[in-house]
Design an enzyme around this catalytic site. Structure first.
Site, PDB file in Angstrom:
ATOM      1  N   ASP A 264     -15.952  30.431  46.959  1.00 52.95           N
ATOM      2  CA  ASP A 264     -17.177  30.486  46.153  1.00 52.95           C
ATOM      3  C   ASP A 264     -18.118  31.591  46.644  1.00 52.95           C
ATOM      4  O   ASP A 264     -17.927  32.166  47.726  1.00 52.95           O
ATOM      5  CB  ASP A 264     -17.871  29.116  46.223  1.00 52.95           C
TER       6      ASP A 264
ATOM      7  N   ASP B  82     -19.234  27.001  35.452  1.00 50.87           N
ATOM      8  CA  ASP B  82     -19.471  25.648  35.947  1.00 50.87           C
ATOM      9  C   ASP B  82     -19.562  24.668  34.788  1.00 50.87           C
ATOM     10  O   ASP B  82     -19.586  23.456  34.994  1.00 50.87           O
ATOM     11  CB  ASP B  82     -20.788  25.596  36.744  1.00 50.87           C
TER      12      ASP B  82
HETATM   13  C1  GLA Z   1     -20.671  26.253  42.756  1.00 46.94           C
HETATM   14  C2  GLA Z   1     -19.326  26.152  42.079  1.00 46.94           C
HETATM   15  C3  GLA Z   1     -19.047  24.704  41.735  1.00 46.94           C
HETATM   16  C4  GLA Z   1     -19.080  23.860  42.991  1.00 46.94           C
HETATM   17  C5  GLA Z   1     -20.408  24.045  43.704  1.00 46.94           C
HETATM   18  C6  GLA Z   1     -20.382  23.366  45.052  1.00 46.94           C
HETATM   19  O1  GLA Z   1     -21.693  25.927  41.876  1.00 46.94           O
HETATM   20  O2  GLA Z   1     -19.278  26.963  40.947  1.00 46.94           O
HETATM   21  O3  GLA Z   1     -17.802  24.582  41.091  1.00 46.94           O
HETATM   22  O4  GLA Z   1     -18.013  24.260  43.826  1.00 46.94           O
HETATM   23  O5  GLA Z   1     -20.704  25.417  43.902  1.00 46.94           O
HETATM   24  O6  GLA Z   1     -21.566  23.525  45.742  1.00 46.94           O
END
Ligand code: GLA
Length: 696
Positions: A442, A499
């Site tokens: 990430d 997301d």
């Molecule tokens: C980001 C990612 C999510 C999740 C969160 C965790 O927003 O895009 O899918 O992994 O972080 O903190």
């Protein structure tokens, strides 16, 4: 004037070479006959001098410069000792071979040489890079350098850009190429949501798509020749963005841009297929060796930060019973991270959550027949972390200045060797100590202040880790959609497109990304209902059908679903497994429908094809127009079925359920021209259409 041509399978580029002058792309389109007269072709589009033009009308060609009266933006901006360097780069020679041409420009007075290289590769994708060399005795600052400067064939009069925001990425905006032009730019250290890395140009149905294969900042300009200082063609330019002083060439040194890629095709489906062929053969790491894309269960929207060994084991158990193949432990497993305010950088397993370490959970996951994946966000540090307390200077910052956070975090300076070494050591230990098949990588904070060399540092760490652990699959996730490009995809196996798992949003987001990226790299999850981001409630049948068109997963707690929903989800996971060989290798077609609220996609591969057709709104008519399929052989006959389960309410409007179960036999011509009348009247209704070509 000399002319050369480069041919792809269905594409021809013709270049005009003016020794001591410029190099220009005078034809870019469908493949021409082998004996086409190139001089005549160029003459057919040549323009005479018009009023109010310099006596020698400027020809920006492949390397537009601010010279000779051309008023458009230049492909390069240079400085020496803080002073602008005005170049007069002239074509010295052209190195031309099968499918590729390198144009060497030199300006002996300015002490600058530039090589523009175009190469046609798999999928008829043209890859363009630009190399600049400092041939003087003093350092040369490169403030801007386009990887691609494309004089746009005049028939392209419209364009589409893709900008958006978190959870609403890749929104298409279309308009005419009009006076004033456009500029798109990302300035957060990654492609982000600014839409500077992707663009489409339209000439009716014919579509040209371009992309910058780079995981740092990017810029894109599309400018018409509004003031008529050139030859009437618009200019498309794309390049990497960097901060002032980031690229300074000592005497004798060179810099090469990341590649910009482009292609054109008769329509958007054909263009998507070209990009997918390219991604599969030239971009994705060892794509030919990939096994089936495993169904994921990701803990994020199931448990959030509410992690415990017992809770995760229970989640894994219920995942396995649905047919899940990979269990991904998301954020919250390390250091003291019980919410998003701390511990990034402390990449050791949290004893609070895992008193016995990570292995009992991994063993449990393995015993259930799944493999194990882990979330990391290596380039970040929380101010509340052991790493930050030990190395407060490791983050991007201005000495003595404020350190503003985003999501409570700071970004590490990836240009520093000791930072990369630390991260490598921690990640290498995790991968060495535990059987981890997959990393979700990430990157949730924008880079501010900016720092030189961040994307290069990211690539170096990723490359080193992949060399040490070649079997680990990696996903590029950056808040969803924030770092998706062909640069990162040469090193990773999938991306997290958004997301936002809301199936209605995904019906817009997936078609947008899949304009460029094949379905097998687009993570596509069934989330909970109501959706945590949009609040929308959707039937499991609808959510599951939509999630099948991508790399399918689940991001919800099956224990909180009804028995019926679990059965529906398991049935779709089984369908995905049955069809992923087609979905992940075939040709993607976008299906047109007169109702703008109907989205249709279809993948053809060998004898088989699968289509998803989804209605999002309440149809204004009782009987929605038939769905016309695409990509079939007109003369061939196909057996058509509607894979079950069928959508709740809509199934009652199916006139002959038994006929659909047995299968209708129809020609490709009938399916593409006449179509299939499906009950698509109700909001949030989706159907799958399965086709099998019958032997002749
Ligand atoms: C980001 C990612 C999510 C999740 C969160 C965790 O927003 O895009 O899918 O992994 O972080 O903190």
């Amino acid at each position: 004037m000399d002319f050369i041509r480069c041919d792809g399978a269905a594409l021809t580029l013709v270049f005009a070479l003016e020794a001591g002058g410029t190099g220009d792309c005078v034809y870019c389109g469908l493949r021409l006959p082998a004996d086409e007269g190139l001089a005549a072709l160029a003459a057919s589009h040549a323009r005479g001098r018009h009023e109010s033009q310099p006596d020698a009308p400027p020809r920006p060609g492949l390397l537009p410069e601010r010279k000779g009266g051309w008023s458009g933006a230049p492909a390069l901006v240079l400085r020496r000792n803080g002073q602008a360097v005005d170049t007069d780069l002239r074509l010295e020679n052209c190195d031309h071979a099968e499918g590729q041409a390198t144009f060497a420009f030199v300006d002996p007075v300015a002490g600058v040489a530039v090589n523009v290289r175009w190469q046609i590769s798999a999928g008829d994708i043209v890859s363009a890079t630009c190399t600049i060399s400092n041939r003087s005795e003093t350092p040369l600052e490169v403030e801007r350098l386009a990887a691609l400067a494309l004089p746009v064939p005049a028939r392209f009069t419209e364009f589409t850009t893709f900008s958006g925001r978190w959870a609403a990425e890749m929104q298409e905006h279309s308009s005419a190429i009009a006076a004033g032009g456009i500029m798109r730019e990302s300035a957060i250290g990654k492609p982000g949501f600014a839409g500077a890395g992707w663009v489409l140009l339209h000439a009716g149905e014919e579509t040209l798509g371009a992309h910058l294969a780079w995981s740092g900042d990017a810029w894109l300009t599309l400018a018409p020749d509004a003031q008529g200082s050139g030859d009437g063609r618009a200019m498309l330019m794309m390049g990497a963005g960097w901060s002032r002083g980031e690229v300074v060439l000592p005497p004798g040194e060179s810099y090469t841009t990341p590649p910009a890629v482009f292609s054109l095709a008769p329509d958007r489906s054909a263009l998507a297929q070209a990009f997918h062929v390219h991604a599969r053969t030239e971009v994705l790491p060892s794509r030919a060796t990939w096994g089936p894309r495993k169904v994921h269960l990701n803990s994020w929207e199931a448990l959030g930060f509410n992690l415990s060994e017992g809770g995760l084991m229970a989640l894994a158990q219920s995942a396995a019973s649905l047919g899940i193949e990979r269990f991904v432990l998301d954020d919250g497993w390390f250091g003291g991270r019980r919410d998003d305010t701390s511990s990034l950088g402390d990449w050791t397993v949290s004893p609070d959550v895992f008193p016995n370490g990570l292995d009992p959970l991994i063993d449990h996951v393995h015993a259930l027949g799944m493999d194990f994946g882990l979330w990391v966000e290596p380039e970040m540090v929380s101010p509340d972390s052991d790493l930050y307390r030990q190395h407060p200077d490791w983050c991007l910052h201005v000495e003595g200045g404020a350190r503003p956070t985003m999501r409570g975090q700071l970004a590490l300076d990836m240009a520093r060797t000791e930072v990369r070494d630390y991260l490598f050591t921690r990640l290498d230990a995790l991968l060495g100590e535990h059987p981890i098949a997959y990393l979700k990588w990430d990157h949730n904070r924008d880079l501010f202040p900016s720092g030189p060399g961040q994307a290069e540092g990211f690539y170096a760490l990723l490359d080193r880790l992949r060399a040490a652990h070649p079997r680990v699959e990696i996903e590029s996730c950056s808040s969803g959609g924030g770092r998706i490009d062909f640069g990162v995809l040469t090193r990773t196996h999938r991306v997290w497109p958004s997301d936002n798992n809301d199936a209605i949003e995904r019906l817009r987001i997936i078609p947008a990304w899949s304009q460029f990226l094949p379905l097998e790299v687009l993570g596509s999850h069934v989330g909970p209902s109501p959706n945590p981001i949009t609040g929308r409630r959707l039937d499991m049948d609808f959510r599951a059908k939509v999630a099948m068109f991508g790399h399918m997963g689940v991001e919800a707690d099956p224990a909180r679903m009804t028995e019926k929903d679990r059965a529906t989800l398991a049935a779709h996971i089984a369908l995905y497994k049955q069809w992923r060989g087609v979905l992940h290798s075939g040709a993607l077609h976008r299906l047109a429908h007169p109702d703008p609220n109907v989205t249709g996609m279809m993948v053809t591969h060998g004898e088989k094809a699968l289509s998803l057709v989804a209605q999002t709104e309440f149809s204004p008519v009782f009987d929605a127009a038939p769905v016309r399929l695409a990509g079939l052989e007109p003369e061939a006959r196909y057996r058509v079925t509607l894979p079950e389960p069928w959508p709740g309410k809509a199934r009652h409007y199916l006139a002959n359920p038994d006929a659909w179960r047995q299968g209708l036999t129809l020609s490709g011509a009938a399916l593409m021209g006449h179509g299939l009348a499906l009950p698509l009247t109700h909001p949030e209704t989706a159907w799958l259409i399965a086709l099998e070509r019958l032997p002749q």
